[in-house]
Scaffold this motif. Structure first.
Motif, PDB file in Angstrom:
ATOM      1  N   UNK A  85       0.816  -1.186   0.083  1.00 40.95           N
ATOM      2  CA  UNK A  85      -0.105   0.041  -0.040  1.00 40.95           C
ATOM      3  C   UNK A  85       1.056   1.323   0.131  1.00 40.95           C
ATOM      4  N   UNK A  86       2.114   1.236   0.598  1.00 44.81           N
ATOM      5  CA  UNK A  86       2.770   2.215   0.610  1.00 44.81           C
ATOM      6  C   UNK A  86       3.639   2.457  -0.534  1.00 44.81           C
ATOM      7  N   UNK A  87       3.695   1.334  -1.350  1.00 49.50           N
ATOM      8  CA  UNK A  87       4.251   1.721  -2.714  1.00 49.50           C
ATOM      9  C   UNK A  87       3.685   2.152  -3.345  1.00 49.50           C
ATOM     10  N   UNK A  88       2.326   1.927  -3.733  1.00 49.31           N
ATOM     11  CA  UNK A  88       1.461   2.457  -4.584  1.00 49.31           C
ATOM     12  C   UNK A  88       1.045   3.863  -4.249  1.00 49.31           C
ATOM     13  N   UNK A  89       1.004   4.185  -2.727  1.00 44.99           N
ATOM     14  CA  UNK A  89       0.792   5.586  -2.407  1.00 44.99           C
ATOM     15  C   UNK A  89       1.750   6.535  -2.997  1.00 44.99           C
ATOM     16  N   UNK A  90       3.074   6.080  -2.801  1.00 42.64           N
ATOM     17  CA  UNK A  90       4.274   6.908  -2.910  1.00 42.64           C
ATOM     18  C   UNK A  90       4.160   7.091  -4.585  1.00 42.64           C
ATOM     19  N   UNK A  91       3.858   6.074  -5.289  1.00 40.90           N
ATOM     20  CA  UNK A  91       3.844   6.173  -6.818  1.00 40.90           C
ATOM     21  C   UNK A  91       2.664   7.101  -7.153  1.00 40.90           C
ATOM     22  N   UNK A  92       1.471   6.983  -6.454  1.00 42.15           N
ATOM     23  CA  UNK A  92       0.407   8.093  -6.847  1.00 42.15           C
ATOM     24  C   UNK A  92       0.734   9.363  -6.469  1.00 42.15           C
ATOM     25  N   UNK A  93       1.377   9.534  -5.113  1.00 41.75           N
ATOM     26  CA  UNK A  93       1.810  11.013  -4.923  1.00 41.75           C
ATOM     27  C   UNK A  93       2.732  11.555  -5.883  1.00 41.75           C
ATOM     28  N   UNK A  94       3.613  10.681  -6.437  1.00 36.70           N
ATOM     29  CA  UNK A  94       4.803  11.337  -7.240  1.00 36.70           C
ATOM     30  C   UNK A  94       4.093  11.736  -8.717  1.00 36.70           C
ATOM     31  N   UNK A  95       3.238  11.141  -9.245  1.00 40.69           N
ATOM     32  CA  UNK A  95       2.410  11.352 -10.339  1.00 40.69           C
ATOM     33  C   UNK A  95       1.450  12.508 -10.104  1.00 40.69           C
ATOM     34  N   UNK A  96       0.829  12.463  -9.025  1.00 36.40           N
ATOM     35  CA  UNK A  96      -0.047  13.567  -8.683  1.00 36.40           C
ATOM     36  C   UNK A  96       0.819  15.119  -8.627  1.00 36.40           C
ATOM     37  N   UNK A  97       1.822  14.954  -7.917  1.00 39.30           N
ATOM     38  CA  UNK A  97       2.427  16.201  -7.684  1.00 39.30           C
ATOM     39  C   UNK A  97       3.648  16.761  -8.763  1.00 39.30           C
ATOM     40  N   UNK A  98       3.282  15.965  -9.986  1.00 37.11           N
ATOM     41  CA  UNK A  98       4.258  16.367 -10.960  1.00 37.11           C
ATOM     42  C   UNK A  98       4.053  17.690 -11.539  1.00 37.11           C
ATOM     43  N   UNK A  99       5.231  18.442 -11.732  1.00 37.31           N
ATOM     44  CA  UNK A  99       4.960  20.121 -12.167  1.00 37.31           C
ATOM     45  C   UNK A  99       4.610  19.953 -13.774  1.00 37.31           C
ATOM     46  N   UNK A 100       4.605  18.897 -14.491  1.00 35.17           N
ATOM     47  CA  UNK A 100       4.419  19.077 -15.714  1.00 35.17           C
ATOM     48  C   UNK A 100       2.714  18.968 -15.921  1.00 35.17           C
ATOM     49  N   UNK A 101       1.931  18.657 -14.955  1.00 36.83           N
ATOM     50  CA  UNK A 101       0.618  18.889 -15.112  1.00 36.83           C
ATOM     51  C   UNK A 101       0.227  20.223 -15.311  1.00 36.83           C
ATOM     52  N   UNK A 102       1.065  21.284 -15.182  1.00 40.50           N
ATOM     53  CA  UNK A 102       0.661  22.664 -15.010  1.00 40.50           C
ATOM     54  C   UNK A 102       0.573  22.947 -16.686  1.00 40.50           C
ATOM     55  N   UNK A 103       1.176  22.011 -17.571  1.00 35.54           N
ATOM     56  CA  UNK A 103       1.063  22.212 -18.833  1.00 35.54           C
ATOM     57  C   UNK A 103      -0.120  21.796 -19.672  1.00 35.54           C
ATOM     58  N   UNK A 104      -0.910  21.110 -19.038  1.00 35.91           N
ATOM     59  CA  UNK A 104      -2.390  20.286 -19.227  1.00 35.91           C
ATOM     60  C   UNK A 104      -3.546  21.404 -18.929  1.00 35.91           C
ATOM     61  N   UNK A 105      -4.104  21.510 -20.038  1.00 37.28           N
ATOM     62  CA  UNK A 105      -5.153  22.745 -19.756  1.00 37.28           C
ATOM     63  C   UNK A 105      -6.258  22.152 -18.762  1.00 37.28           C
ATOM     64  N   UNK A 106      -6.542  20.939 -18.883  1.00 37.59           N
ATOM     65  CA  UNK A 106      -7.541  20.215 -17.899  1.00 37.59           C
ATOM     66  C   UNK A 106      -6.861  20.680 -16.435  1.00 37.59           C
ATOM     67  N   UNK A 107      -5.659  20.357 -16.173  1.00 39.17           N
ATOM     68  CA  UNK A 107      -5.458  20.450 -14.507  1.00 39.17           C
ATOM     69  C   UNK A 107      -4.450  21.848 -14.441  1.00 39.17           C
TER      70      UNK A 107
END
Length: 430
Positions: A215-237
């Motif tokens: 569960x911690x492995x998946x949580x760390x992967x989800x946090x890393x993807x959610x907090x990626x700065x590249x999402x700022x370039x996406x219009x939806x996010x």
């Protein structure tokens, strides 16, 4: 018994990776000091403390002696047998039982140095429901019942990889979506982050299945993807969703989003999920004093927006209040429900199949282009033709002057009339 088996049996037992880090920090030892004493690099020591590798031979004995707890500290920590007992590892991913999806973490004490805050109290049932399970009830977490059921399940049969993955997904995915929403303030991105993390987990399931904390492995992967700065370039996010309408929840929502990503993640892990300080520091890849400083700074920033949090007398009261507020904020918002586990698994398989086909097609195209180039390329060198250039400095064409009309008439007469010269002598025979 072979020699290697004898050496492994005689090697000293080591505590869990998180306990190794806690023991090192309790003795005020840095990673550089441990690396110099054992004779390895700092990266090697960090891999030992994260569980990626383990020392062997003489280095294992030196490392175990270096981080061994003091005799007077053994009375306040976990028993040595429980701390050093090796974790049973299944022989194959197919034999992973249901209880391996979320093991109980080993007890650990706070370090004796640094500005470490007090340990958080027991999380409220509704907060644990927000973090761990899908149901939002006040009946508790049911840890004992799940443990007994897990033991009975292990005794009856072994779960297949798909069943173990589905069980882990059902128990942790809804809570992870709420956590990702608190991290990003975007509902669609929270759901996407959790689904991508589980797709990655299914793609690497042989590694995740034998992990000490899947569960911690998946949580760390989800946090890393959610907090990626590249999402700022996406219009939806690009912009967060609308904040809650209730003033108290809106203040907490705005305070969380105003925090730096590392501080926001530390606050959520410690006060929302309920991890202790060494585990929070390990998951955020920071030292324990640094994680403690981030936590205290984040609490101070949130306390400026929430007067009741600033009026709390002790850090324990602040932690309990943040538990309640984070849980209430996550449950109040309409966070989308993640897709079924089967859809996530098939999505991961389709993605892997698509990338495999794309790689094969790219290699085939490269081979075809290379063959065409070799077939059409010239076999000898042909020098290129130089482009035309204007030549300067050539003198003008010279010669006689232009003939006049009289000269042209005379020239014509001379060409028409035959020349009158001496007759040609022809020999004659007599």
């Amino acid at each position: 018994m072979t020699r290697s088996t004898t050496d492994e049996a005689a090697a000293p037992q080591l505590p869990s990776p998180k306990e190794r880090r806690r023991l090192r920090e309790a003795k005020s030892l840095s990673e550089e000091q441990v690396a110099a004493a054992v004779g390895v690099t700092r990266a090697t020591v960090r891999s030992w403390e994260t569980g990626r590798t383990s020392p062997r031979g003489r280095k294992r004995a030196l490392y175990a002696k270096l981080i061994a707890p003091e005799p007077e500290a053994l009375a306040t920590t976990a028993p040595a047998a429980a701390m050093t007992a090796p974790t049973p590892v299944p022989t194959a991913p197919e034999t992973v039982p249901e209880c391996a999806a979320e093991p109980t973490p080993a007890p650990s004490a706070e370090p004796t140095h640094g500005p470490a805050p007090e340990a958080p109290p027991e999380a409220a049932p509704e907060v644990k429901a927000m973090v761990v399970t899908e149901a939002d009830t006040d009946t508790g977490t049911g840890t004992d019942t799940e443990t007994d059921t897990c033991a009975e399940t292990v005794g009856e049969r072994r779960l297949s990889p798909a069943e173990a993955f589905d069980e882990l997904y059902a128990r942790t995915a809804p809570g992870l979506v709420r956590q990702a929403y608190l991290l990003t303030g975007r509902r669609a991105l929270a759901r996407e982050s959790v689904e991508r993390a589980f797709q990655l987990a299914w793609h690497r399931w042989p590694e995740v299945a034998v992990d000490r904390d899947p569960a911690g492995w998946v949580r760390a992967a989800a946090y890393e993807y959610a907090m990626s700065p590249w999402h700022r370039l996406r219009r939806a996010h690009r912009h967060p969703d609308a904040p809650p309408t209730e003033p108290g929840k809106q203040a907490l929502f705005d305070a969380l989003l105003d925090l730096p990503p590392a501080y926001r993640r530390t606050l959520l892990l410690y006060d929302g999920v309920g991890l202790d300080l060494p585990e929070t520091a390990a998951e955020t890849e920071a030292s324990t004093p640094a994680a403690a400083g981030r936590l205290m700074t984040a609490r101070a920033a949130v306390a400026e927006r929430l007067p009741e949090l600033a009026s709390a007398a002790t850090p324990a009261e602040q932690s309990a209040l943040l538990h309640d507020r984070l849980g209430g904020l996550a449950r109040a918002e309409h966070v989308p429900v993640p897709r079924p586990a089967r859809a996530v698994r098939t999505g991961s398989e389709d993605r892997a199949r698509l990338w495999t086909r794309a790689a094969v097609a790219g290699v085939a195209l490269l081979i075809a282009v290379t063959g065409l180039t070799l077939h059409t390329a010239p076999t000898h060198y042909e020098p290129p033709i130089s482009p035309a250039e204007r030549v300067g400095g050539v003198p003008p064409r010279g010669g006689p002057q232009k003939l006049t009309a009289q000269d042209l008439k005379l020239q014509k007469t001379l060409r028409e009339q035959l020349a009158h010269g001496p007759e040609r002598l022809i020999p004659q025979l007599r």
